[in-house]
Structures are given as structure tokens and as C-alpha cells.
Design an enzyme around this catalytic site. Structure first.
Site, short mmCIF file in Angstrom:
data_model
loop_
_atom_site.label_atom_id
_atom_site.label_comp_id
_atom_site.label_asym_id
_atom_site.label_seq_id
_atom_site.Cartn_x
_atom_site.Cartn_y
_atom_site.Cartn_z
N ALA A 139 0.87 -1.19 0.00
CA ALA A 139 0.00 0.00 0.00
C ALA A 139 0.89 1.23 0.00
O ALA A 139 1.98 1.22 0.60
CB ALA A 139 -0.90 0.00 1.23
N CYS A 166 -5.88 1.59 -7.24
CA CYS A 166 -6.21 0.16 -7.38
C CYS A 166 -7.66 -0.23 -7.11
O CYS A 166 -8.24 -0.99 -7.90
CB CYS A 166 -5.33 -0.64 -6.44
SG CYS A 166 -3.65 -0.74 -7.02
C1 UDX Z 1 -4.31 -0.76 -1.81
C2 UDX Z 1 -4.13 -2.09 -1.08
O1 UDX Z 1 -4.20 -1.87 0.34
C3 UDX Z 1 -2.82 -2.74 -1.45
O2 UDX Z 1 -2.71 -4.03 -0.86
C4 UDX Z 1 -2.76 -2.88 -2.97
O3 UDX Z 1 -1.50 -3.43 -3.36
C5 UDX Z 1 -2.96 -1.54 -3.65
O4 UDX Z 1 -4.19 -0.95 -3.22
P1 UDX Z 1 -3.39 1.73 -1.48
O5 UDX Z 1 -4.44 2.09 -2.48
O6 UDX Z 1 -2.01 2.22 -1.67
O7 UDX Z 1 -3.29 0.13 -1.35
O8 UDX Z 1 -3.85 2.27 -0.04
P2 UDX Z 1 -4.82 1.74 1.12
O9 UDX Z 1 -4.13 1.93 2.40
O10 UDX Z 1 -5.35 0.40 0.86
O11 UDX Z 1 -6.00 2.81 1.09
C6 UDX Z 1 -6.90 2.91 -0.01
C7 UDX Z 1 -7.99 3.91 0.31
O12 UDX Z 1 -8.85 3.41 1.32
C8 UDX Z 1 -7.48 5.26 0.81
O13 UDX Z 1 -8.24 6.29 0.21
C9 UDX Z 1 -7.72 5.21 2.30
O14 UDX Z 1 -7.90 6.47 2.90
C10 UDX Z 1 -8.99 4.38 2.35
N1 UDX Z 1 -9.15 3.67 3.64
C11 UDX Z 1 -8.28 2.70 4.01
C12 UDX Z 1 -10.22 3.99 4.46
O15 UDX Z 1 -11.04 4.87 4.13
N2 UDX Z 1 -10.38 3.30 5.63
C13 UDX Z 1 -9.52 2.33 6.02
O16 UDX Z 1 -9.75 1.74 7.11
C14 UDX Z 1 -8.45 2.01 5.20
#
Ligand code: UDX
Length: 446
Positions: free
Chosen positions: A152, A260
């Protein structure tokens, strides 16, 4: 690749890209100019760059000299033609495969690293195999593996150094073991798993779909909290203590962003429809629909509290990245919410700890909807509040959690509204300063 180079000093890693400017940025001695901001990246990069890790634009010679090639290209959602808005645009994957088929020598292991629709490995195989049959005088062969990346953004280095698992999909055990030999240098063997190609490709889409679905679930519950008097933080804590559910990834927010989640779910939806699984497609589609709804309902809550009128009002926006610790804005909920506010006639003062003005401009002015006279990029977080009628906390950067509200009070307009979409503020503290606050998922909101 930086983490591979660090852990495998005996392996020469060459990162190549046809985009010379990007390569130049990766080679820049000023580490602030690297193309991406990622905590911990520059510290490792400085160690390995120009030792066993190089960046260059010599794509063909690099392919010729490589035993293993990782395809790590962008696979955005297709914009035109069949599957537009639903499936990935594979033009860069295909052109990589064609280039590899033309330039490789001897036996080459080709590893899919980009997130791809299920069955893309088949396309890569067909392109590679066609080159071997066309040039029977050349002695070249290929093995295709799928090795999806689960990192991530913002925590990428730690995710790579301590992965939950490394997944290797393929049908050539020798090639799979060659890739395993790399990871085994720092990943415990029981975390390296082998599957066939299709399970590996589908596992990546499934992991992202399930994670995104969790966020849509908690976000849908945040709306129920607001009308019933419950608090989403308490609900998430209580349900997360059930070991079958677990406490991670249950933070309610303005909707998931990033490159993603949406793309991967849409790929799953496309795949399901392609195979006639319409109910399955509808089920996953709803995860994306709730995400859009969440952004839209937040915008409506803001407008309603500002007397239904944003014309001639200044609104501060704290955070533009899709999450903290990244400068990435792809699919950031801030984009849609800001566009809606601009459309109402508001003027926006925008701050982000890492996103620059050029990126914000690109995100807001696409389709020529808004011009630069309607918003300003602020480098100093406090100047966002000057003459503002409201502020919206969009990204959970840590400096936003400890603002000096006494410094803010004299420069804002009253009545002033604070909108906390990330649950990073203490509502009582804000109220004690005589300010109004709306917090996502908080049943005590007015
Ligand atoms: C994601 C996956 O986690 C990762 O395994 C994959 O390889 C790529 O996609 P990423 O998009 O970099 O990673 O970030 P991530 O931490 O998953 O957050 C994605 C979105 O969800 C963000 O906008 C974040 O703010 C939101 N989110 C995440 C929430 O709103 N609540 C949460 O509890 C977690």
C-alpha cells in the site's frame, strides 16, 4: 526493485522506462525530486543506486541482457471502446510484451507485476510465443509468472520488507523457484506461496475487492450512525474486537481512493459479466456505488450547513492526497468533493503536505470545468483559514491533528464550520472554541 536490490547484492537490477524525464528524476541527486514520495524510500535508494540498481532508458539492451523481467507498467481503466470505464487498458502491457519478444535472448522469465485482469498472462504468453515461432533461427524461450504486488502507498517499504505473503503464480516450477530464490533472501519461506497463474491473478483482484468492500461497509454504517445517535469509531472498535472480523481497515472516511481499488473491482465486475455472472457483478458494483455515494453525501452535508449557498464563500481544504504519507491523488475523494464545491461557486484554499499545485491543477481543471481563479494552493496550513467560512479535513495528515486553533480564530469568518471526514478531531475541543463541527459518522452532529 529497491528492496530487491538491497536484499540481493549479488543481483544486478536495472529499472528501465521509455520516459526519459522519469528516469532523470529517479537519477536526480536531490532526493526531493524523486517521482514518488514514499517514507523510507530515499534512504534505501541512496544505498543501492548505481551500485546494483540502475535507472536508464536503454530498454532494448536491458531486455537483451536480462534473465528475469518484471512488467510493472500502468494499467488504468480503459477510456474508450469496448469495456470503456470497466476494464483495464492493457496497451502498455501489450507493448512491453512485444518489445520483450523482439529483444530477449536465451531463456527469459517474464513476471507480471502490474495488477491485471484475470487471463492477461495468457495474452503475454501468446505474444511471446508468437515471436519464438516466427524466428525459429533464434534460440529464445519464455516462462510467464504472475507475482502480484500487495503493498500500500505510504507504507510501501515496510510492506515490501515484511510482507504478509508473496504470491507466485505459474506453471513452470523451475521459473517459480528462481523467483522464490530472490524473495527467500528476506521473506520467511512459509510466506511464499505458489499457485497457478489464474489463481494468482484473481487473488490480487479479490484482495483489493474485499478490502474496498470493508471500507464501503463501514462507510455505509457511518451514515446510519449519524441518524441514530451512534458513533462510527465506537462501532468499528466494538465490531473489530470480534476476532473473526478484526480491527484493521475499519476506518470510516470520505471514500476509498488510490489507483487500485476502483479499477480492480471494475475488472472483477467486467469479468463476472463476461462469464454471465450478473448477480456477482451487481454485488461488487455496489461497493463502488456506495463509495461514490459517500463522497456525494458529504458534499451535500457541507452545502446544507452553509445555508445551501456557497457563492462568494471561501472554504479551506486540508489534504488532497487520497491518504496520508503519499503525494498520489489518483481517485482521491478530495477531487470529486472539491469539484462539487467549485460547481456551487465556492472559492477553495487548498493545502496538502506533499501534493503540489501542478497536480491539483491537473485534477481540478480536467475537462476545463474550473479555472485557476476559483481556488488557491496554500503552502502554509494556517493561510488556508484566512477569511474562510468553513474548513474540510480531507486527508489524515498528522499535522492537521494538532492545529493551533487560537491562531485560527481571529482570521476566520463567523459562523464557521469544521467538517471532519477522517475523524481526526475532538469535536468537544472544536465546540469549546465556539465553532460548529460536523464529523463523519457522529450521531451527535447538529
Ligand atoms: C491498496 C491495497 O491496500 C494494497 O494491498 C494494494 O496493493 C494496492 O491498493 P493503497 O491504495 O495504496 O493500497 O492504499 P490503502 O491503504 O489500501 O487505502 C486505499 C484507500 O482506502 C485510501 O483512500 C484510504 O484512505 C482508504 N481507507 C483505508 C479507508 O477509508 N479506511 C480504512 O480503514 C483504510
Amino acid at each position: 526493485m529497491v528492496v530487491i536490490a538491497k536484499n540481493c547484492p549479488d543481483i544486478e537490477v536495472e529499472v528501465v522506462d521509455i520516459n526519459e524525464n522519469r528516469i532523470k528524476a529517479w537519477n536526480d541527486t536531490n532526493l526531493d525530486n524523486l517521482p514518488v514520495f514514499e517514507p523510507g524510500l530515499s534512504e534505501i535508494l541512496i544505498d543501492v543506486r548505481n551500485n546494483n540498481l540502475t535507472f536508464s532508458s536503454k530498454v532494448e539492451s536491458s531486455i537483451r541482457n536480462s534473465d528475469m523481467i518484471f512488467i510493472s507498467v500502468n494499467t488504468p481503466i480503459k477510456e474508450k471502446g469496448m469495456g470503456a470505464g470497466e476494464t483495464s487498458d492493457l496497451r502498455w502491457v501489450e507493448s512491453c510484451a512485444r518489445l520483450i519478444s523482439k529483444s530477449a535472448r536465451g531463456h527469459t522469465i517474464v513476471v507480471e507485476k502490474s495488477t491485471l485482469p484475470v487471463k492477461t498472462a495468457q495474452t503475454i504468453k501468446e505474444i511471446l510465443d508468437s515471436s519464438t515461432s516466427n524466428n525459429s533461427d533464434e534460440d529464445r524461450t519464455f516462462s510467464v509468472l504472475s507475482n502480484p504486488e500487495f503493498l500500500a502507498e505510504g507504507t510501501a517499504i515496510n510492506d515490501l520488507v515484511n510482507p504478509d505473503r508473496v504470491l507466485i503464480g505459474g506453471d513452470d516450477l523451475e521459473a517459480m523457484n528462481a523467483l522464490k530464490d530472490i524473495y527467500i533472501k528476506w521473506v520467511p519461506e512459509n510466506k511464499i506461496i505458489f499457485t497457478n497463474l489464474w489463481s494468482s491473478e484473481l487473488s490480487k483482484l479479490s484482495a483489493n475487492a474485499l478490502l474496498a468492500q470493508r471500507i464501503s461497509s463501514i462507510n455505509s454504517l457511518s451514515a446510519i450512525c449519524e441518524v441514530t445517535g451512534a458513533e462510527i469509531g465506537d462501532v468499528a472498535h466494538a465490531v473489530g474486537m470480534d476476532s473473526r472480523i478484526g480491527g484493521k481497515f475499519l476506518k470510516a472516511g470520505p471514500g476509498f481512493g488510490g489507483s487500485c481499488f476502483k479499477k480492480d473491482i471494475l475488472n472483477l465486475v467486467y469479468l463476472s459479466r463476461f462469464y454471465g455472472l450478473n448477480e456477482v457483478a451487481d454485488f461488487w458494483q455496489e461497493t463502488v456505488a456506495i463509495n461514490s455515494w459517500q463522497k456525494n453525501r458529504i458534499y451535500k452535508e457541507i452545502v446544507a450547513r452553509l445555508f445551501g449557498n456557497l457563492a462568494d464563500k471561501k472554504i479551506g481544504i486540508l489534504g488532497f492526497a487520497f491518504k496520508e504519507n503519499t503525494n498520489d491523488t489518483r481517485e482521491s475523494p478530495a477531487i470529486d468533493i472539491c469539484r462539487n464545491l467549485l460547481n456551487e461557486g465556492a472559492f477553495l484554499n487548498i493545502h496538502d503536505c506533499k501534493v503540489n499545485e501542478k497536480t491539483i491543477d491537473k485534477d481540478l481543471s480536467s475537462k476545463n470545468l474550473f479555472d485557476k481563479n476559483m481556488w488557491a494552493h496554500k503552502k502554509d496550513v494556517y493561510s488556508v483559514f484566512e477569511d474562510a467560512h468553513a474548513v474540510i479535513f480531507m486527508t489524515e495528515w498528522s499535522i492537521y491533528k494538532t492545529l493551533d486553533w487560537k491562531r485560527i480564530l481571529p482570521i476566520i469568518k463567523q459562523p464557521f464550520w469544521v467538517f471532519d471526514t477522517r475523524l481526526i478531531l475532538d469535536p468537544n475541543e472544536i465546540k469549546n472554541f465556539g465553532l460548529n463541527i460536523w464529523q463523519l459518522g457522529n450521531g451527535m452532529n447538529k
